[in-house]
Design a protein around this motif. Structure first.
Motif, PDB file in Angstrom:
ATOM      1  N   HIS A  14       0.816  -1.217   0.000  1.00 32.68           N
ATOM      2  CA  HIS A  14       0.000   0.000   0.000  1.00 32.68           C
ATOM      3  C   HIS A  14       0.851   1.269   0.000  1.00 32.68           C
ATOM      4  N   VAL A  15       2.101   1.125  -0.354  1.00 27.78           N
ATOM      5  CA  VAL A  15       3.058   2.232  -0.496  1.00 27.78           C
ATOM      6  C   VAL A  15       2.854   3.327   0.561  1.00 27.78           C
ATOM      7  N   PRO A  16       3.013   2.991   1.835  1.00 31.33           N
ATOM      8  CA  PRO A  16       2.690   3.958   2.885  1.00 31.33           C
ATOM      9  C   PRO A  16       3.517   5.239   2.830  1.00 31.33           C
ATOM     10  N   VAL A  17       4.791   5.119   2.467  1.00 30.53           N
ATOM     11  CA  VAL A  17       5.627   6.323   2.389  1.00 30.53           C
ATOM     12  C   VAL A  17       5.185   7.191   1.222  1.00 30.53           C
ATOM     13  N   GLU A  18       5.116   6.603   0.038  1.00 31.98           N
ATOM     14  CA  GLU A  18       4.752   7.374  -1.148  1.00 31.98           C
ATOM     15  C   GLU A  18       3.344   7.961  -1.035  1.00 31.98           C
ATOM     16  N   ALA A  19       2.418   7.180  -0.466  1.00 23.22           N
ATOM     17  CA  ALA A  19       1.029   7.659  -0.355  1.00 23.22           C
ATOM     18  C   ALA A  19       0.924   8.850   0.586  1.00 23.22           C
ATOM     19  N   THR A  20       1.569   8.765   1.738  1.00 20.55           N
ATOM     20  CA  THR A  20       1.478   9.894   2.678  1.00 20.55           C
ATOM     21  C   THR A  20       2.230  11.115   2.166  1.00 20.55           C
ATOM     22  N   GLU A  21       3.308  10.883   1.402  1.00 19.15           N
ATOM     23  CA  GLU A  21       4.044  12.031   0.857  1.00 19.15           C
ATOM     24  C   GLU A  21       3.168  12.882  -0.052  1.00 19.15           C
ATOM     25  N   VAL A 201     -10.874   4.239  -0.666  1.00 19.49           N
ATOM     26  CA  VAL A 201     -10.165   4.348  -1.943  1.00 19.49           C
ATOM     27  C   VAL A 201      -8.715   4.739  -1.689  1.00 19.49           C
ATOM     28  N   GLY A 202      -7.770   4.036  -2.353  1.00 15.43           N
ATOM     29  CA  GLY A 202      -6.386   4.454  -2.208  1.00 15.43           C
ATOM     30  C   GLY A 202      -5.379   3.327  -2.217  1.00 15.43           C
ATOM     31  N   HIS A 203      -5.653   2.269  -2.969  1.00 17.96           N
ATOM     32  CA  HIS A 203      -4.696   1.166  -3.028  1.00 17.96           C
ATOM     33  C   HIS A 203      -3.386   1.591  -3.675  1.00 17.96           C
ATOM     34  N   LYS A 204      -3.463   2.464  -4.672  1.00 16.72           N
ATOM     35  CA  LYS A 204      -2.286   2.862  -5.430  1.00 16.72           C
ATOM     36  C   LYS A 204      -2.258   4.384  -5.571  1.00 16.72           C
ATOM     37  N   LEU A 205      -1.084   4.869  -5.964  1.00  9.69           N
ATOM     38  CA  LEU A 205      -0.901   6.325  -5.977  1.00  9.69           C
ATOM     39  C   LEU A 205      -1.850   7.023  -6.930  1.00  9.69           C
ATOM     40  N   ASP A 206      -2.123   6.416  -8.111  1.00 12.20           N
ATOM     41  CA  ASP A 206      -2.986   7.147  -9.035  1.00 12.20           C
ATOM     42  C   ASP A 206      -4.440   7.153  -8.593  1.00 12.20           C
ATOM     43  N   ASP A 207      -4.816   6.318  -7.608  1.00 16.57           N
ATOM     44  CA  ASP A 207      -6.125   6.482  -6.966  1.00 16.57           C
ATOM     45  C   ASP A 207      -6.152   7.785  -6.175  1.00 16.57           C
ATOM     46  N   LEU A 208      -5.105   8.002  -5.391  1.00 18.49           N
ATOM     47  CA  LEU A 208      -5.066   9.152  -4.484  1.00 18.49           C
ATOM     48  C   LEU A 208      -4.852  10.472  -5.214  1.00 18.49           C
ATOM     49  N   THR A 209      -4.234  10.423  -6.396  1.00 15.83           N
ATOM     50  CA  THR A 209      -3.994  11.657  -7.144  1.00 15.83           C
ATOM     51  C   THR A 209      -5.088  11.945  -8.168  1.00 15.83           C
ATOM     52  N   LEU A 210      -6.060  11.035  -8.327  1.00 20.93           N
ATOM     53  CA  LEU A 210      -7.227  11.328  -9.147  1.00 20.93           C
ATOM     54  C   LEU A 210      -7.924  12.550  -8.551  1.00 20.93           C
ATOM     55  N   PRO A 211      -8.145  13.609  -9.319  1.00 21.67           N
ATOM     56  CA  PRO A 211      -8.580  14.880  -8.706  1.00 21.67           C
ATOM     57  C   PRO A 211      -9.752  14.782  -7.742  1.00 21.67           C
ATOM     58  N   PRO A 212     -10.871  14.116  -8.067  1.00 21.81           N
ATOM     59  CA  PRO A 212     -11.968  14.099  -7.080  1.00 21.81           C
ATOM     60  C   PRO A 212     -11.626  13.313  -5.824  1.00 21.81           C
ATOM     61  N   ILE A 213     -10.844  12.223  -5.954  1.00 20.96           N
ATOM     62  CA  ILE A 213     -10.458  11.461  -4.767  1.00 20.96           C
ATOM     63  C   ILE A 213      -9.475  12.262  -3.929  1.00 20.96           C
ATOM     64  N   ARG A 214      -8.581  12.957  -4.589  1.00 23.71           N
ATOM     65  CA  ARG A 214      -7.654  13.800  -3.833  1.00 23.71           C
ATOM     66  C   ARG A 214      -8.417  14.883  -3.076  1.00 23.71           C
ATOM     67  N   ARG A 215      -9.421  15.489  -3.716  1.00 23.84           N
ATOM     68  CA  ARG A 215     -10.220  16.518  -3.035  1.00 23.84           C
ATOM     69  C   ARG A 215     -10.945  15.928  -1.835  1.00 23.84           C
ATOM     70  N   ILE A 216     -11.572  14.771  -2.026  1.00 26.32           N
ATOM     71  CA  ILE A 216     -12.279  14.129  -0.915  1.00 26.32           C
ATOM     72  C   ILE A 216     -11.320  13.862   0.239  1.00 26.32           C
ATOM     73  N   THR A 217     -10.143  13.333  -0.068  1.00 30.01           N
ATOM     74  CA  THR A 217      -9.181  12.983   0.975  1.00 30.01           C
ATOM     75  C   THR A 217      -8.663  14.226   1.684  1.00 30.01           C
ATOM     76  N   GLU A 218      -8.278  15.229   0.941  1.00 30.95           N
ATOM     77  CA  GLU A 218      -7.774  16.455   1.574  1.00 30.95           C
ATOM     78  C   GLU A 218      -8.849  17.120   2.427  1.00 30.95           C
ATOM     79  N   ARG A 219     -10.057  17.186   1.902  1.00 27.01           N
ATOM     80  CA  ARG A 219     -11.143  17.768   2.698  1.00 27.01           C
ATOM     81  C   ARG A 219     -11.403  16.934   3.950  1.00 27.01           C
TER      82      ARG A 219
END
Length: 228
Positions: A14-21, A201-219
């Motif tokens: 789950h790439v914990p370092v890369e995902a949290t970065e 959502v967030g198994h891989k980096l491109d899940d987390l950087t998908l704009p709507p998922i990134r917005r949901i996560t940051e919010r």
């Protein structure tokens, strides 16, 4: 300035370092002093936990000691926010107090990555975490979770019956469920004075950087943080 603890580790898949970065610059720009921890020992440090306004956790398939779980739960009950995504929060530990805190636990996903949709519940469309999101098309793991009815579910995914060979059910014919089932995918909850945010959502980096998922996560991170 508010304080955020980023706690990461466990299974490297789950790439914990890369995902949290991905989210560290956002947290700093939002006014947080960020500490990164690669050890769960911080949860048993009452002074450091009391000073934290937010804990962001990405730690999968690990073991949490009783005193660490107790320290985390106590901090959230006192007002520290707790947030995370995917297996880093709902596939982290098998511990009763921890499961009560998160309000959900991962139990299954079909093999591989599937095309599916995350859908914001219409009655929660005005919530600040999911406002203006609607539906998000995904190609990733789809999580089957068991959840607490106390959760405020903001978005869902639907599992349809599939041939057993595709679903990994291991038997001839259809999957064990014979009709579509809709499961929570994004939720919030209160635990004492603290707030909890979970996204599956967030198994891989491109899940987390998908704009709507990134917005949901940051919010979600901001929503969970201790309120002024």
């Amino acid at each position: 300035m508010r304080n955020a603890l980023v706690v990461r580790g466990g299974w490297e898949g789950h790439v914990p370092v890369e995902a949290t970065e991905v989210f560290l610059p956002f947290l700093r720009d939002a006014g947080f002093a960020v500490e990164v921890h690669d050890d769960l020992a911080v949860y048993a440090d009452p002074d450091r936990m009391a000073a934290a306004d937010l804990v962001v956790q990405c730690w999968s398939i690990g073991t949490i000691r009783d005193e660490q779980a107790a320290g985390l739960v106590a901090a959230v009950r006192a007002g520290t926010g707790f947030a995370g995504w995917h297996g880093g929060i709902v596939g982290a530990f098998h511990h009763n107090a921890y499961h009560q805190l998160t309000g959900g636990v991962f139990v299954h996903h079909p093999p591989g990555f599937l095309d599916h949709e995350l859908t914001v519940r219409p009655e929660r469309a005005d919530h600040p975490i999911v406002r203006d999101i609607g539906t998000v098309r995904l190609h990733t793991e789809k999580y089957w979770v068991l959840t607490d009815p106390l959760n405020d579910v903001l978005a869902t995914v639907t599992f349809d019956p599939e041939p057993a060979a595709e679903s990994g059910a291991g038997a001839a014919g259809q999957t064990p469920w014979d009709r579509s089932v809709t499961l929570p995918a994004v939720w919030t909850r209160s635990w004492g004075a603290g707030r909890v945010f979970v996204s599956t959502v967030g198994h891989k980096l491109d899940d987390l950087t998908l704009p709507p998922i990134r917005r949901i996560t940051e919010r979600g991170l901001l929503w969970a943080a201790r309120q002024a």
